[in-house]
Design an enzyme around this catalytic site. Structure first.
Site: not given
Length: 281
Positions: A18-21, A24
């Site tokens: 997972r990456q938040s944005t 990113q």
């Protein structure tokens, strides 16, 4: 290592990425590579069957809906997951609700949680305490970072230098300046002249449609923003006549967002209009 038993290895290990944005995902390539490389770590720990869940790339872990996380929970509840592997345990969730739900489910079915620091068994009191502290610290870290970023934005807005979006006809010049295109300026001036003459937004809109005069509109595509000339709709004319920037005035905080709960999840609804006395700048 002594927490890993044959019953764990008989099930699959899931690497959660997972990456938040979206920013990113585009820019932080090394972080994503490190997360995908956890497949090798899972195999080194003894798992032959390793799968990856990366549906949540570009999604925040602060409480919004995450299909990948839901898929992970479903697999755990089915009893087919021996371990959940992530770059750090706290990245699995950034809010207490998801984090403690994950710990509860893992503890019930005997699923381990592994990161680059170690392997944890949520059924053990000490491990559960440590994981709980990791989750609390992660949630607090996210809150502090968000607060700092928000205060920095407000401070820049007070100086009149913050441009989250640029009004139709304007282009960015550096990080804190905007300029207007000559052709666009002439089109906007015509809108104001016709409004001064007709005194009605709707009549201005009708006149432009009858005369087949086009106005600039912004089109957003992947990675770019361009101006397209087309017959105006009512909202386009109304926006031009009510946007302070066209009168040379800087304003910030003309719209706001609200948080609602839908199906037990946080949902952010943006675009609520704020009365002028309540504008932040």
């Amino acid at each position: 290592m002594n927490r890993i038993g044959t019953d764990h290895l008989a099930r699959e290990a899931i690497v959660y990425v997972r990456q938040s944005t979206v920013g990113q995902v585009i820019n932080n390539v090394e972080s994503r590579r490190r997360q995908y490389a956890l497949v090798d770590r899972a195999r080194q720990l003894g798992w032959a069957n390793v799968s990856v869940i990366d549906d949540d790339l570009g999604r925040s872990g602060s409480g919004v809906a995450r299909p990948g996380f839901e898929k992970l929970l479903a697999a755990i509840c089915e009893g087919r997951v021996g371990a959940v592997v992530s770059i750090e345990a706290s990245r699995l969730a950034r809010n207490g609700r998801d984090w403690h739900t994950l710990l509860e489910f893992c503890g019930l079915v005997g699923t381990l949680i592994a990161d680059e620091d170690g392997v944890y068994d949520p059924r053990l009191a000490n491990d559960r305490l440590l994981l709980g502290m990791k989750g609390t610290m992660s949630e607090m870290e996210l809150s502090i970072l968000r607060q700092r970023a928000h205060e920095a934005l407000k401070q820049k807005a007070r100086r009149g230098e913050l441009f989250m979006t640029v009004a139709v006809g304007y282009v960015r010049c550096g990080s804190d300046r905007i300029e207007v295109d000559l052709r666009v300026r002439e089109a906007l001036a015509l809108v104001f002249r016709k409004f001064a003459e007709l005194q009605s937004v709707r009549q201005v809109h009708v006149w432009f449609r009858q005369e087949r005069i086009t106005l600039p509109a912004v089109l957003h595509g992947p990675g770019d923003r361009r101006v397209e000339w087309k017959a105006p709709v009512y909202n386009t004319v109304h926006h031009i006549l009510t946007n302070p920037i066209y009168a040379g005035a800087y304003a910030f905080g003309r719209s706001a967002s609200k948080v609602t709960i839908e199906n037990g999840r946080k949902r952010i609804v943006r675009g609520f209009r704020v009365e002028r006395p309540d504008w932040q700048v």
